[in-house]
Motif scaffolding. Structure first.
Motif, PDB file in Angstrom:
ATOM      1  N   LEU A  68      11.343   6.400   3.673  1.00 26.48           N
ATOM      2  CA  LEU A  68      11.201   4.948   3.643  1.00 26.48           C
ATOM      3  C   LEU A  68      12.230   4.277   4.548  1.00 26.48           C
ATOM      4  O   LEU A  68      11.988   3.212   5.113  1.00 26.48           O
ATOM      5  CB  LEU A  68      11.368   4.448   2.199  1.00 26.48           C
ATOM      6  CG  LEU A  68      10.936   3.013   1.888  1.00 26.48           C
ATOM      7  CD1 LEU A  68       9.456   2.818   2.159  1.00 26.48           C
ATOM      8  CD2 LEU A  68      11.269   2.669   0.438  1.00 26.48           C
ATOM      9  N   SER A  69      13.353   4.928   4.708  1.00 28.32           N
ATOM     10  CA  SER A  69      14.418   4.394   5.538  1.00 28.32           C
ATOM     11  C   SER A  69      14.135   4.541   7.030  1.00 28.32           C
ATOM     12  O   SER A  69      14.371   3.616   7.812  1.00 28.32           O
ATOM     13  CB  SER A  69      15.736   5.100   5.191  1.00 28.32           C
ATOM     14  OG  SER A  69      16.791   4.679   6.026  1.00 28.32           O
ATOM     15  N   TYR A  70      13.604   5.701   7.438  1.00 26.17           N
ATOM     16  CA  TYR A  70      13.508   6.008   8.869  1.00 26.17           C
ATOM     17  C   TYR A  70      12.080   6.066   9.413  1.00 26.17           C
ATOM     18  O   TYR A  70      11.900   6.269  10.613  1.00 26.17           O
ATOM     19  CB  TYR A  70      14.190   7.348   9.157  1.00 26.17           C
ATOM     20  CG  TYR A  70      15.670   7.309   8.882  1.00 26.17           C
ATOM     21  CD1 TYR A  70      16.553   6.721   9.782  1.00 26.17           C
ATOM     22  CD2 TYR A  70      16.186   7.841   7.696  1.00 26.17           C
ATOM     23  CE1 TYR A  70      17.915   6.679   9.519  1.00 26.17           C
ATOM     24  CE2 TYR A  70      17.547   7.800   7.430  1.00 26.17           C
ATOM     25  CZ  TYR A  70      18.415   7.214   8.347  1.00 26.17           C
ATOM     26  OH  TYR A  70      19.751   7.162   8.083  1.00 26.17           O
ATOM     27  N   ALA A  71      11.061   5.882   8.573  1.00 26.67           N
ATOM     28  CA  ALA A  71       9.674   5.981   9.045  1.00 26.67           C
ATOM     29  C   ALA A  71       9.400   4.947  10.139  1.00 26.67           C
ATOM     30  O   ALA A  71       9.634   3.754   9.930  1.00 26.67           O
ATOM     31  CB  ALA A  71       8.704   5.787   7.888  1.00 26.67           C
ATOM     32  N   PRO A  72       8.874   5.372  11.298  1.00 27.74           N
ATOM     33  CA  PRO A  72       8.617   4.418  12.385  1.00 27.74           C
ATOM     34  C   PRO A  72       7.351   3.596  12.193  1.00 27.74           C
ATOM     35  O   PRO A  72       7.138   2.613  12.898  1.00 27.74           O
ATOM     36  CB  PRO A  72       8.502   5.321  13.611  1.00 27.74           C
ATOM     37  CG  PRO A  72       7.997   6.619  13.065  1.00 27.74           C
ATOM     38  CD  PRO A  72       8.608   6.761  11.695  1.00 27.74           C
TER      39      PRO A  72
ATOM     40  N   ALA B 106       5.467   6.327   6.521  1.00 24.80           N
ATOM     41  CA  ALA B 106       6.079   5.875   5.272  1.00 24.80           C
ATOM     42  C   ALA B 106       5.214   6.280   4.080  1.00 24.80           C
ATOM     43  O   ALA B 106       5.726   6.693   3.033  1.00 24.80           O
ATOM     44  CB  ALA B 106       6.269   4.362   5.301  1.00 24.80           C
ATOM     45  N   ILE B 107       3.911   6.158   4.245  1.00 33.40           N
ATOM     46  CA  ILE B 107       2.991   6.578   3.184  1.00 33.40           C
ATOM     47  C   ILE B 107       3.109   8.084   2.953  1.00 33.40           C
ATOM     48  O   ILE B 107       3.156   8.545   1.806  1.00 33.40           O
ATOM     49  CB  ILE B 107       1.548   6.188   3.542  1.00 33.40           C
ATOM     50  CG1 ILE B 107       1.366   4.668   3.412  1.00 33.40           C
ATOM     51  CG2 ILE B 107       0.542   6.920   2.655  1.00 33.40           C
ATOM     52  CD1 ILE B 107       0.018   4.167   3.871  1.00 33.40           C
ATOM     53  N   LEU B 108       3.177   8.860   4.036  1.00 30.63           N
ATOM     54  CA  LEU B 108       3.295  10.310   3.901  1.00 30.63           C
ATOM     55  C   LEU B 108       4.611  10.707   3.237  1.00 30.63           C
ATOM     56  O   LEU B 108       4.633  11.532   2.319  1.00 30.63           O
ATOM     57  CB  LEU B 108       3.183  10.968   5.277  1.00 30.63           C
ATOM     58  CG  LEU B 108       3.375  12.495   5.309  1.00 30.63           C
ATOM     59  CD1 LEU B 108       2.301  13.195   4.476  1.00 30.63           C
ATOM     60  CD2 LEU B 108       3.360  13.001   6.749  1.00 30.63           C
ATOM     61  N   GLY B 109       5.714  10.100   3.705  1.00 23.96           N
ATOM     62  CA  GLY B 109       7.020  10.493   3.190  1.00 23.96           C
ATOM     63  C   GLY B 109       7.331   9.938   1.822  1.00 23.96           C
ATOM     64  O   GLY B 109       7.609  10.688   0.879  1.00 23.96           O
TER      65      GLY B 109
ATOM     66  N   TRP C  75       0.824  -1.204   0.000  1.00 26.19           N
ATOM     67  CA  TRP C  75       0.000   0.000   0.000  1.00 26.19           C
ATOM     68  C   TRP C  75       0.864   1.262   0.000  1.00 26.19           C
ATOM     69  O   TRP C  75       0.461   2.305  -0.518  1.00 26.19           O
ATOM     70  CB  TRP C  75      -0.953   0.004   1.198  1.00 26.19           C
ATOM     71  CG  TRP C  75      -2.232  -0.700   0.919  1.00 26.19           C
ATOM     72  CD1 TRP C  75      -2.664  -1.888   1.439  1.00 26.19           C
ATOM     73  CD2 TRP C  75      -3.284  -0.274   0.023  1.00 26.19           C
ATOM     74  NE1 TRP C  75      -3.898  -2.234   0.928  1.00 26.19           N
ATOM     75  CE2 TRP C  75      -4.303  -1.253   0.057  1.00 26.19           C
ATOM     76  CE3 TRP C  75      -3.457   0.831  -0.799  1.00 26.19           C
ATOM     77  CZ2 TRP C  75      -5.475  -1.158  -0.692  1.00 26.19           C
ATOM     78  CZ3 TRP C  75      -4.626   0.927  -1.561  1.00 26.19           C
ATOM     79  CH2 TRP C  75      -5.605  -0.054  -1.493  1.00 26.19           C
ATOM     80  N   VAL C  76       2.081   1.177   0.559  1.00 28.75           N
ATOM     81  CA  VAL C  76       3.017   2.308   0.481  1.00 28.75           C
ATOM     82  C   VAL C  76       3.321   2.600  -0.984  1.00 28.75           C
ATOM     83  O   VAL C  76       3.298   3.761  -1.432  1.00 28.75           O
ATOM     84  CB  VAL C  76       4.311   2.000   1.259  1.00 28.75           C
ATOM     85  CG1 VAL C  76       5.337   3.119   1.059  1.00 28.75           C
ATOM     86  CG2 VAL C  76       4.019   1.818   2.742  1.00 28.75           C
ATOM     87  N   LEU C  77       3.608   1.544  -1.764  1.00 28.97           N
ATOM     88  CA  LEU C  77       3.834   1.713  -3.195  1.00 28.97           C
ATOM     89  C   LEU C  77       2.569   2.189  -3.896  1.00 28.97           C
ATOM     90  O   LEU C  77       2.633   3.016  -4.821  1.00 28.97           O
ATOM     91  CB  LEU C  77       4.299   0.395  -3.819  1.00 28.97           C
ATOM     92  CG  LEU C  77       4.502   0.400  -5.339  1.00 28.97           C
ATOM     93  CD1 LEU C  77       5.572   1.397  -5.741  1.00 28.97           C
ATOM     94  CD2 LEU C  77       4.864  -1.000  -5.837  1.00 28.97           C
ATOM     95  N   GLY C  78       1.417   1.704  -3.451  1.00 27.01           N
ATOM     96  CA  GLY C  78       0.162   2.134  -4.056  1.00 27.01           C
ATOM     97  C   GLY C  78      -0.035   3.635  -3.941  1.00 27.01           C
ATOM     98  O   GLY C  78      -0.415   4.305  -4.909  1.00 27.01           O
ATOM     99  N   PHE C  79       0.241   4.207  -2.779  1.00 25.64           N
ATOM    100  CA  PHE C  79       0.100   5.650  -2.599  1.00 25.64           C
ATOM    101  C   PHE C  79       1.164   6.410  -3.394  1.00 25.64           C
ATOM    102  O   PHE C  79       0.903   7.503  -3.899  1.00 25.64           O
ATOM    103  CB  PHE C  79       0.169   6.012  -1.108  1.00 25.64           C
ATOM    104  CG  PHE C  79      -1.158   5.900  -0.416  1.00 25.64           C
ATOM    105  CD1 PHE C  79      -2.035   6.982  -0.380  1.00 25.64           C
ATOM    106  CD2 PHE C  79      -1.547   4.716   0.185  1.00 25.64           C
ATOM    107  CE1 PHE C  79      -3.265   6.891   0.248  1.00 25.64           C
ATOM    108  CE2 PHE C  79      -2.783   4.599   0.817  1.00 25.64           C
ATOM    109  CZ  PHE C  79      -3.647   5.691   0.849  1.00 25.64           C
ATOM    110  N   TRP C  80       2.368   5.843  -3.484  1.00 25.51           N
ATOM    111  CA  TRP C  80       3.403   6.462  -4.319  1.00 25.51           C
ATOM    112  C   TRP C  80       2.886   6.582  -5.755  1.00 25.51           C
ATOM    113  O   TRP C  80       3.036   7.625  -6.394  1.00 25.51           O
ATOM    114  CB  TRP C  80       4.673   5.605  -4.290  1.00 25.51           C
ATOM    115  CG  TRP C  80       5.824   6.175  -5.065  1.00 25.51           C
ATOM    116  CD1 TRP C  80       6.832   6.969  -4.601  1.00 25.51           C
ATOM    117  CD2 TRP C  80       6.096   5.991  -6.478  1.00 25.51           C
ATOM    118  NE1 TRP C  80       7.705   7.293  -5.603  1.00 25.51           N
ATOM    119  CE2 TRP C  80       7.273   6.701  -6.776  1.00 25.51           C
ATOM    120  CE3 TRP C  80       5.455   5.299  -7.500  1.00 25.51           C
ATOM    121  CZ2 TRP C  80       7.827   6.735  -8.055  1.00 25.51           C
ATOM    122  CZ3 TRP C  80       5.998   5.341  -8.776  1.00 25.51           C
ATOM    123  CH2 TRP C  80       7.173   6.048  -9.044  1.00 25.51           C
ATOM    124  N   THR C  81       2.282   5.533  -6.259  1.00 25.53           N
ATOM    125  CA  THR C  81       1.766   5.539  -7.622  1.00 25.53           C
ATOM    126  C   THR C  81       0.649   6.560  -7.790  1.00 25.53           C
ATOM    127  O   THR C  81       0.570   7.250  -8.811  1.00 25.53           O
ATOM    128  CB  THR C  81       1.254   4.134  -7.994  1.00 25.53           C
ATOM    129  OG1 THR C  81       2.264   3.178  -7.740  1.00 25.53           O
ATOM    130  CG2 THR C  81       0.857   4.070  -9.456  1.00 25.53           C
TER     131      THR C  81
END
Length: 461
Positions: free
Chosen positions: A123-127, A132-135, A78-84
């Protein structure tokens, strides 16, 4: 103290063809850019390769990201989904700002470089998944979208008389540029070094895109290369590319393009095509691993898919200049749909060589349609508002992205890979049927032109 007078701006004049379309001639690309217009092919190509890692290598990094952050596989996709979604969603507002002169091409590239780089740090540091979705999803996706849309449509502006091959070449960088990172994420990416790797990727994206983007510049409205006679081109005289892909009858504003009915049809067709493509990008490596194929086959299948995805865009762009954009699009989308059944079959029978073959076919079909839509848009609606018009068409990827990645993960969880790949294949076949309905606005169908010619001949006989 003496001063050197600035070089006078080259004179230009405007000519109008039989359809009322205006062409601005007299200024060379070197006059306007300070160099050959080939720069507006090479620099966008390099920038596209730099940002490709975010989409095409994500599937190879998913397992480590999920494990390191403690996320489920579905949440990670879903992180990739929001990126798209945001990568596609910013195309139209970016284009609108550019066409109104509020945001220059250089500015769009520099802002995009910063946001895309920040996405990898997030993506590296998101807790947690939400940050992660926001960044990565929102900021990184928006930055990548600004870069992608600017790179793709600037090529058509500088090559209005033969945009297919050039657009396809630049568009291809968005796929095969990710190949090195696919193998890095497969073999050298783990919970102990994932932050270091992602940080370096973020720096790489930021620096390369910023350097390329610094030299970006749009041509003036209605610009046409001085070495080409626009009136002869408007008649398609002696030019095979334009006899198959005649220039737009006039310059359409976005709302005018929508009212033709062709832009909404292109939008919906691209929803289906991009959904199938992103599904394949997201799940081919996980599917290969579940079928028992080793990491080399899994990584090679995705690397092969990315290479063919990218090179196929350039090849089909070149082919479309010769046999027609619409005809090429139909063939490509048909291949994309059928190849999903092939990938599923090869996986089910555990045949590695067949799996690699259909990964090859799927990669070709799953990317080559993008430059077709990018070239069809100015072919149908003109170059002056292409940043906005193509932004509208490309915004369909935000729906396709959610369907292919996030919703795709849900379908896989509910129906398994067999049901998901079969559904993707059916969507591809439907898209091919829709592509058959496309036609250039304002230009009569060839059959009606021939009928009218015969009627005139009969009256004068």
């Amino acid at each position: 103290m003496t001063t050197t007078a600035p070089s006078p701006r080259p004179a230009f004049r405007e000519v109008t063809d039989a359809n009322g379309r205006v062409y601005r001639i007299g200024e060379s690309a070197r006059d306007l850019l300070g160099g050959p217009r080939l720069l507006m092919v090479v620099l966008p190509w390099v920038a596209m390769m730099a940002i490709s890692v975010a989409e095409y290598a994500f599937g190879s990094a998913e397992e480590v990201l999920s494990s390191a952050h403690g996320w489920s596989s579905t949440n990670t996709f879903w992180v990739l989904g929001f990126w798209t979604v945001f990568q596609a969603g910013v195309a139209f507002p970016t284009g609108r700002l550019r066409e109104r002169g509020i945001l220059k091409a250089r500015g769009a590239m520099l802002v995009g470089a910063v946001l895309a780089g920040l996405g990898f740090f997030a993506l590296s540091y998101a807790p947690n998944v939400a940050l992660a979705i926001l960044g990565f999803g929102v900021l990184g996706g928006a930055g990548a979208g600004m870069i992608y849309s600017t790179c793709v449509n600037i090529v058509g502006k500088w090559y209005p008389e033969r945009r297919g091959g050039k657009t396809g070449f630049v568009n291809g960088g968005f796929a095969y540029g990710s190949v090195p990172m696919i193998f890095v994420f497969t073999y050298s990416f783990d919970a102990g070094n994932y932050r270091t790797v992602l940080d370096w990727v973020g720096v790489y994206v930021l620096v390369f895109v910023a350097i390329c983007g610094w030299f970006f510049k749009d041509p003036p409205k209605n610009w046409w290369p001085e070495e080409v006679d626009p009136i002869e081109h408007s008649k398609n005289a002696g030019n095979k590319a334009l006899s198959k892909n005649p220039p737009a009858v006039r310059q359409y504003e976005p709302m005018e393009a929508i009212r033709t009915g062709m832009l909404p049809l292109m939008w919906f067709c691209l929803v289906l095509c991009s959904g199938v493509s992103i599904f394949g990008i997201s799940f081919q490596v996980p599917f290969a691993k579940e079928m028992g194929f080793g990491p080399l086959v899994a990584a090679s299948s995705m690397g092969l898919m990315s290479i063919i995805n990218g090179t196929g865009r350039g090849v089909t762009g070149w082919v479309s200049d010769r046999i027609g954009r619409k005809q090429t699009l139909i063939a490509v989308v048909l291949i994309e749909g059928l190849s999903q059944f092939g990938v599923l079959w090869a996986g089910d029978i555990r045949n590695e060589w067949l799996f690699l073959f259909f990964a090859f076919v799927s990669g070709f079909g799953g990317g080559a349609f993008f430059p077709m839509f990018a070239s069809l848009t100015p072919d149908y609606f003109g170059e002056n508002n292409n940043a906005q018009n193509y932004g509208l068409v490309y915004s369909s990827k935000l729906v396709g992205g959610l369907a292919g990645s996030g919703l795709g993960a849900t379908v896989v969880a509910a129906w398994g890979y067999s049901g998901a790949y079969a559904l993707a294949g059916c969507f591809g076949l439907v898209a091919a049927g829709l592509a058959m309905l496309l036609r250039q606005p304002g230009r009569p169908a060839p059959s009606r032109v021939r009928a009218k010619s015969l009627q005139v001949s009969g009256e004068t006989a």
